[in-house]
Motif scaffolding. Structure first.
Motif: not given
Length: 216
Positions: A112-133
Protein backbone atom coordinates in the motif's frame (compact mmCIF):
# COMPACT_ATOMS: atom_id res chain seq x y z
CA UNK A 1 27.56 -11.10 27.89
CA UNK A 2 26.29 -10.76 31.46
CA UNK A 3 23.60 -8.13 31.88
CA UNK A 4 23.10 -7.77 28.14
CA UNK A 5 19.73 -6.66 26.85
CA UNK A 6 17.64 -9.67 25.71
CA UNK A 7 17.07 -10.08 22.01
CA UNK A 8 13.92 -8.53 20.54
CA UNK A 9 12.24 -11.89 20.00
CA UNK A 10 12.83 -15.51 19.18
CA UNK A 11 12.21 -15.57 15.44
CA UNK A 12 9.17 -17.29 14.04
CA UNK A 13 9.55 -18.68 10.55
CA UNK A 14 7.02 -17.93 7.83
CA UNK A 15 6.81 -21.68 7.26
CA UNK A 16 5.80 -22.19 10.93
CA UNK A 17 3.05 -19.59 10.68
CA UNK A 18 1.60 -20.88 7.42
CA UNK A 19 1.62 -24.50 8.57
CA UNK A 20 0.06 -23.63 11.94
CA UNK A 21 -2.78 -21.60 10.47
CA UNK A 22 -3.50 -24.08 7.71
CA UNK A 23 -4.15 -26.53 10.57
CA UNK A 24 -6.21 -24.04 12.60
CA UNK A 25 -8.29 -22.58 9.74
CA UNK A 26 -11.13 -25.18 9.76
CA UNK A 27 -11.69 -24.93 13.52
CA UNK A 28 -10.37 -21.45 14.38
CA UNK A 29 -13.77 -19.79 14.84
CA UNK A 30 -15.10 -22.66 16.93
CA UNK A 31 -12.06 -22.81 19.22
CA UNK A 32 -10.99 -19.16 19.49
CA UNK A 33 -14.09 -17.20 18.48
CA UNK A 34 -15.80 -17.31 21.90
CA UNK A 35 -12.56 -17.11 23.92
CA UNK A 36 -11.33 -13.98 22.15
CA UNK A 37 -14.70 -12.31 21.67
CA UNK A 38 -14.52 -9.80 24.53
CA UNK A 39 -10.99 -8.61 23.77
CA UNK A 40 -11.80 -8.45 20.05
CA UNK A 41 -14.82 -6.24 20.72
CA UNK A 42 -12.79 -4.05 23.09
CA UNK A 43 -10.24 -3.47 20.33
CA UNK A 44 -12.91 -2.44 17.81
CA UNK A 45 -14.59 -0.21 20.42
CA UNK A 46 -11.25 1.60 20.89
CA UNK A 47 -11.18 2.73 17.25
CA UNK A 48 -11.41 6.51 16.81
CA UNK A 49 -15.04 7.19 15.87
CA UNK A 50 -13.97 9.40 12.94
CA UNK A 51 -11.72 6.73 11.40
CA UNK A 52 -12.56 6.32 7.74
CA UNK A 53 -10.27 3.65 6.35
CA UNK A 54 -9.00 0.82 8.55
CA UNK A 55 -6.39 -1.84 7.80
CA UNK A 56 -6.73 -5.09 9.74
CA UNK A 57 -3.40 -6.88 9.68
CA UNK A 58 -3.84 -10.62 10.12
CA UNK A 59 -7.57 -10.66 9.48
CA UNK A 60 -7.64 -14.46 9.63
CA UNK A 61 -11.09 -15.95 9.11
CA UNK A 62 -12.65 -12.48 9.30
CA UNK A 63 -14.37 -13.17 12.63
CA UNK A 64 -13.91 -9.50 13.59
CA UNK A 65 -15.29 -8.02 10.36
CA UNK A 66 -18.96 -7.84 11.46
CA UNK A 67 -17.92 -5.83 14.54
CA UNK A 68 -16.65 -2.78 12.65
CA UNK A 69 -18.95 0.27 12.35
CA UNK A 70 -20.49 0.34 8.89
CA UNK A 71 -19.22 3.83 8.09
CA UNK A 72 -15.65 2.54 8.17
CA UNK A 73 -14.03 1.00 5.10
CA UNK A 74 -12.05 -2.07 6.13
CA UNK A 75 -9.23 -3.74 4.25
CA UNK A 76 -8.02 -7.05 5.68
CA UNK A 77 -4.75 -8.78 4.88
CA UNK A 78 -3.38 -12.18 5.88
CA UNK A 79 -0.51 -14.43 4.92
CA UNK A 80 -2.66 -17.56 5.13
CA UNK A 81 -4.71 -18.38 2.03
CA UNK A 82 -6.66 -20.95 4.08
CA UNK A 83 -7.79 -18.33 6.58
CA UNK A 84 -8.56 -15.75 3.89
CA UNK A 85 -10.81 -18.16 2.03
CA UNK A 86 -13.01 -18.29 5.11
CA UNK A 87 -12.90 -14.52 5.56
CA UNK A 88 -14.08 -13.98 1.99
CA UNK A 89 -16.86 -16.50 2.40
CA UNK A 90 -17.97 -14.75 5.61
CA UNK A 91 -18.00 -11.31 3.99
CA UNK A 92 -20.13 -12.60 1.12
CA UNK A 93 -22.45 -14.67 3.34
CA UNK A 94 -23.09 -11.84 5.80
CA UNK A 95 -23.26 -9.04 3.23
CA UNK A 96 -20.40 -7.06 4.77
CA UNK A 97 -20.36 -4.22 2.25
CA UNK A 98 -18.04 -2.11 4.43
CA UNK A 99 -15.24 -4.59 3.69
CA UNK A 100 -13.25 -3.03 0.89
CA UNK A 101 -10.92 -5.94 0.26
CA UNK A 102 -9.39 -9.13 1.68
CA UNK A 103 -5.89 -9.63 0.32
CA UNK A 104 -3.15 -12.23 0.71
CA UNK A 105 -0.14 -10.20 1.82
CA UNK A 106 2.94 -10.27 4.03
CA UNK A 107 2.47 -7.88 6.97
CA UNK A 108 6.14 -6.91 6.90
CA UNK A 109 5.91 -5.94 3.20
CA UNK A 110 2.62 -4.11 2.79
CA UNK A 111 1.74 -3.29 -0.82
CA UNK A 112 0.00 0.00 0.00
CA UNK A 113 1.18 3.58 -0.54
CA UNK A 114 2.31 5.67 2.41
CA UNK A 115 -0.45 7.22 4.56
CA UNK A 116 -3.21 5.05 3.03
CA UNK A 117 -5.14 4.41 6.27
CA UNK A 118 -6.43 6.20 9.35
CA UNK A 119 -5.92 3.17 11.58
CA UNK A 120 -4.14 -0.19 11.50
CA UNK A 121 -5.55 -2.94 13.70
CA UNK A 122 -3.48 -5.97 14.71
CA UNK A 123 -5.52 -8.53 16.67
CA UNK A 124 -3.48 -11.44 18.07
CA UNK A 125 -0.95 -10.79 15.30
CA UNK A 126 2.17 -9.30 16.85
CA UNK A 127 2.92 -12.57 18.67
CA UNK A 128 2.53 -14.51 15.41
CA UNK A 129 4.30 -12.59 12.62
CA UNK A 130 7.90 -13.63 11.85
CA UNK A 131 9.09 -9.99 11.96
CA UNK A 132 7.28 -7.91 14.62
CA UNK A 133 9.56 -4.89 14.27
CA UNK A 134 9.20 -4.89 10.49
CA UNK A 135 5.43 -5.24 10.80
CA UNK A 136 5.24 -2.30 13.20
CA UNK A 137 7.36 -0.21 10.83
CA UNK A 138 5.12 -1.07 7.88
CA UNK A 139 1.97 -0.18 9.80
CA UNK A 140 3.57 3.15 10.71
CA UNK A 141 4.33 3.75 7.03
CA UNK A 142 0.83 3.10 5.72
CA UNK A 143 -1.03 4.94 8.50
CA UNK A 144 -1.23 8.71 8.17
CA UNK A 145 0.53 10.99 10.66
CA UNK A 146 -1.57 11.29 13.80
CA UNK A 147 -3.40 8.07 12.96
CA UNK A 148 -3.57 5.08 15.27
CA UNK A 149 -2.14 1.57 15.45
CA UNK A 150 -3.96 -0.79 17.82
CA UNK A 151 -2.50 -4.13 18.90
CA UNK A 152 -4.19 -6.68 21.16
CA UNK A 153 -2.60 -9.95 22.24
CA UNK A 154 -1.18 -11.84 25.21
CA UNK A 155 2.28 -10.33 25.44
CA UNK A 156 5.28 -11.74 27.27
CA UNK A 157 6.04 -10.37 30.72
CA UNK A 158 9.04 -8.11 31.27
CA UNK A 159 9.65 -9.76 34.66
CA UNK A 160 12.84 -11.89 34.37
CA UNK A 161 11.36 -15.14 35.75
CA UNK A 162 8.24 -15.02 33.58
CA UNK A 163 10.31 -13.95 30.57
CA UNK A 164 12.55 -17.00 31.05
CA UNK A 165 9.49 -19.26 31.22
CA UNK A 166 8.15 -17.75 27.99
CA UNK A 167 11.45 -18.43 26.27
CA UNK A 168 11.47 -22.03 27.53
CA UNK A 169 7.98 -22.61 26.14
CA UNK A 170 8.80 -21.00 22.80
CA UNK A 171 9.43 -24.25 20.83
CA UNK A 172 6.06 -25.68 21.89
CA UNK A 173 4.25 -22.43 21.20
CA UNK A 174 5.83 -22.28 17.74
CA UNK A 175 3.98 -25.45 16.80
CA UNK A 176 0.76 -23.58 17.63
CA UNK A 177 1.84 -20.53 15.61
CA UNK A 178 2.39 -18.34 18.69
CA UNK A 179 5.59 -16.56 19.75
CA UNK A 180 5.79 -16.37 23.56
CA UNK A 181 8.74 -13.96 23.62
CA UNK A 182 7.13 -10.75 22.32
CA UNK A 183 6.62 -8.11 25.02
CA UNK A 184 4.54 -4.93 24.88
CA UNK A 185 7.55 -2.87 25.91
CA UNK A 186 9.48 -4.09 22.86
CA UNK A 187 6.71 -3.00 20.53
CA UNK A 188 6.53 0.38 22.26
CA UNK A 189 10.26 0.82 21.65
CA UNK A 190 9.89 0.67 17.86
CA UNK A 191 10.62 4.19 16.49
CA UNK A 192 7.83 6.35 15.11
CA UNK A 193 5.15 5.66 17.71
CA UNK A 194 3.80 7.30 20.85
CA UNK A 195 2.11 4.88 23.24
CA UNK A 196 -1.30 6.37 24.05
CA UNK A 197 -2.73 3.61 26.23
CA UNK A 198 -2.00 0.12 27.53
CA UNK A 199 -4.81 -1.72 29.27
CA UNK A 200 -5.93 -5.20 30.15
CA UNK A 201 -8.86 -6.61 28.17
CA UNK A 202 -10.61 -9.94 27.69
CA UNK A 203 -11.37 -12.76 30.10
CA UNK A 204 -9.54 -12.17 33.41
CA UNK A 205 -7.61 -9.37 31.69
CA UNK A 206 -5.48 -12.00 29.95
CA UNK A 207 -4.88 -9.82 26.89
CA UNK A 208 -3.50 -6.30 26.62
CA UNK A 209 -4.71 -3.65 24.23
CA UNK A 210 -1.99 -1.23 23.12
CA UNK A 211 -2.88 2.00 21.31
CA UNK A 212 -0.16 3.94 19.51
CA UNK A 213 -0.23 7.31 17.76
CA UNK A 214 1.79 7.40 14.56
CA UNK A 215 4.49 10.07 14.71
CA UNK A 216 6.26 11.05 11.48
Amino acid sequence: MAGAEPTFYTAMRTKDVLEAYARWAPVYDLVFGPILKSSRKAAVAALPPDAGRVLEVGVGTGVSLPDYPRHMRVVGIDLSASMLARARARAKREGLTHVEGLIEMDASRLAFPDDSFDVAMAMYVMTVVPDPAGTMAEMRRVVRPGGRVLAVSHFASDAPARRALSSALSPLARLMGWNTTISASRLAAVPGFRLVSDRAVGIFGFHRLLEFEVVK
